[in-house]
Design a protein around this motif. Structure first.
Motif, short mmCIF file in Angstrom:
data_model
loop_
_atom_site.label_atom_id
_atom_site.label_comp_id
_atom_site.label_asym_id
_atom_site.label_seq_id
_atom_site.Cartn_x
_atom_site.Cartn_y
_atom_site.Cartn_z
N PHE A 61 123.32 19.26 35.95
CA PHE A 61 122.11 18.79 35.27
C PHE A 61 121.86 17.15 35.43
CE2 PHE A 61 119.89 17.10 31.73
CZ PHE A 61 118.69 17.57 31.82
N ASP A 62 120.70 17.01 35.65
CA ASP A 62 120.37 15.37 35.74
C ASP A 62 118.74 15.30 35.09
OD1 ASP A 62 120.00 12.62 36.40
OD2 ASP A 62 119.62 13.17 38.58
N ILE A 63 118.87 14.59 34.20
CA ILE A 63 117.84 14.32 33.13
C ILE A 63 116.74 13.81 33.92
CG2 ILE A 63 118.62 12.25 32.03
CD1 ILE A 63 116.67 15.10 30.11
N ALA A 64 117.24 12.87 34.79
CA ALA A 64 116.03 12.07 35.58
C ALA A 64 115.05 12.92 36.31
CB ALA A 64 116.84 11.09 36.77
N GLN A 65 115.49 14.13 36.78
CA GLN A 65 114.57 15.01 37.45
C GLN A 65 113.20 15.42 36.38
OE1 GLN A 65 116.25 18.75 38.88
NE2 GLN A 65 117.94 17.43 39.78
N TYR A 66 113.61 15.36 35.05
CA TYR A 66 112.37 15.72 34.32
C TYR A 66 111.69 14.47 33.29
CZ TYR A 66 114.68 19.94 35.30
OH TYR A 66 115.38 21.04 36.01
#
Length: 330
Positions: free
Chosen positions: A233-238
């Motif tokens: 998971f990568d929060i930077a995508q959102y």
């Protein structure tokens, strides 16, 4: 436009009455305009990846053959009634740099733009954090998880009833606006947060991706017929610039805006700061690194059509106008 949908959405409103999102926190990113916070992207990613992996082996997840049900049960690890587990973690985790700092000796509310007490708007304040250059309130992580799941439910049901994807997304955005206007935002805090709506929408995209085998991070059955997570998971995508309430301005009630210590006054202390190098650089980062989501574009289209007018008069530009400043000084 949205009143007619109230009966249709009544079951959701009933749920919202007993959910954490009813207790939407206030947050003030103006206070952090000339503050540099450490990027908490890695901390958020480590937390979410670790928590999801720890939940994955639960029998209730492994026994189901439904990816959507497995996904719901996995993300439950971040949720609870009242304030979400994930936002409480962000408020307290030492690896997350926040402002005001945890050892802040002053009163966050008294120094924020929300110093004015307007009953019943007496909810706590969420600190600001930084992810990938975006400054936003820790409460947005709660919105990302809790409303993301709700949004997806509306989206998925619309698709099952034969709606095209665009129509399903429009239903989601309308539900979000209605809930912010009539239930969990403006009526509870006096603030209609369009940044909350963006975090909600991005949370739906995240939840949708969990059962999409083309996604870089998703659930999948392995050779032993057990659910496992593919990728990281990568929060930077959102996260994007529309999570920042000083960039994606909120709408306010008249009680919040006017009078002594109202927003028409408290926002004025940031009129000059808006042109400081740090703030200009931050907003330029938002414009050049992020694309506007379907949800935010639909909101802007509704505003341009005159359907949504919640921030038409009560906004930063008007607070900084000579007329407003002159009236406030009298």
């Amino acid at each position: 436009m949205f009143k007619g949908h109230l009966i249709f959405y009544f079951p959701f409103l009933f749920i919202l009455l007993f959910s954490s999102s009813l207790f939407a926190l206030e947050t003030d990113q103006y206070m952090s305009w000339n503050v540099q916070l450490q990027d908490s992207r890695n901390a958020v990613n480590a937390y979410i990846n670790t928590k999801m992996l720890s939940k994955l082996n639960h029998p209730s997840i492994q026994m189901t053959n439904s990816c959507l049900l497995a996904a719901r049960r996995v993300v439950q690890v971040f949720r609870r009634p009242f304030f979400q587990i994930i936002e409480q973690w962000a408020e307290n985790a030492p690896e997350v740099d926040v402002f005001p700092p945890r050892n802040f000796s002053g009163s966050y509310r008294q120094e924020s733009i929300y110093v004015k007490h307007v009953f019943p708007f007496i909810l706590p304040m969420a600190r600001s954090m930084n992810v990938n250059g975006v400054y936003f309130g820790t409460d947005k992580l709660g919105h990302f998880i809790s409303f993301g799941v709700r949004y997806f439910g509306i989206y998925n049901r619309a698709l099952k009833r034969g709606a095209e994807e665009r129509t399903a997304l429009q239903k989601v955005v309308r539900f979000g606006i209605m809930s912010e206007v009539e239930m969990v935002g403006k009526i509870v805090t006096g603030v209609l947060s369009f940044a909350d709506l963006e975090a909600n929408f991005q949370g739906m995209l995240f939840f949708r991706s969990l059962c999409d085998d083309k996604s870089s991070f998703h659930l999948e059955k392995n050779e032993s017929n057990r659910w496992h997570l593919v990728g990281q998971f990568d929060i930077a995508q959102y996260v994007n610039g529309d999570w920042d309430e000083s960039n994606n301005e909120s709408g306010f009630t008249r009680a919040r805006w006017g009078g002594s210590h109202g927003l028409s006054q408290t926002l004025q202390k940031y009129c000059e700061a808006r042109h400081s190098p740090t703030v200009v650089q931050r907003f330029n980062h938002y414009r050049t690194h992020f694309t506007r989501s379907f949800g935010q574009q639909m909101i802007l289209d509704l505003e341009n059509a005159g359907i949504l007018q919640h921030r038409r008069n009560f906004n930063f530009q008007n607070a900084c106008s000579p007329e407003t400043a002159s009236a406030s000084s009298k």
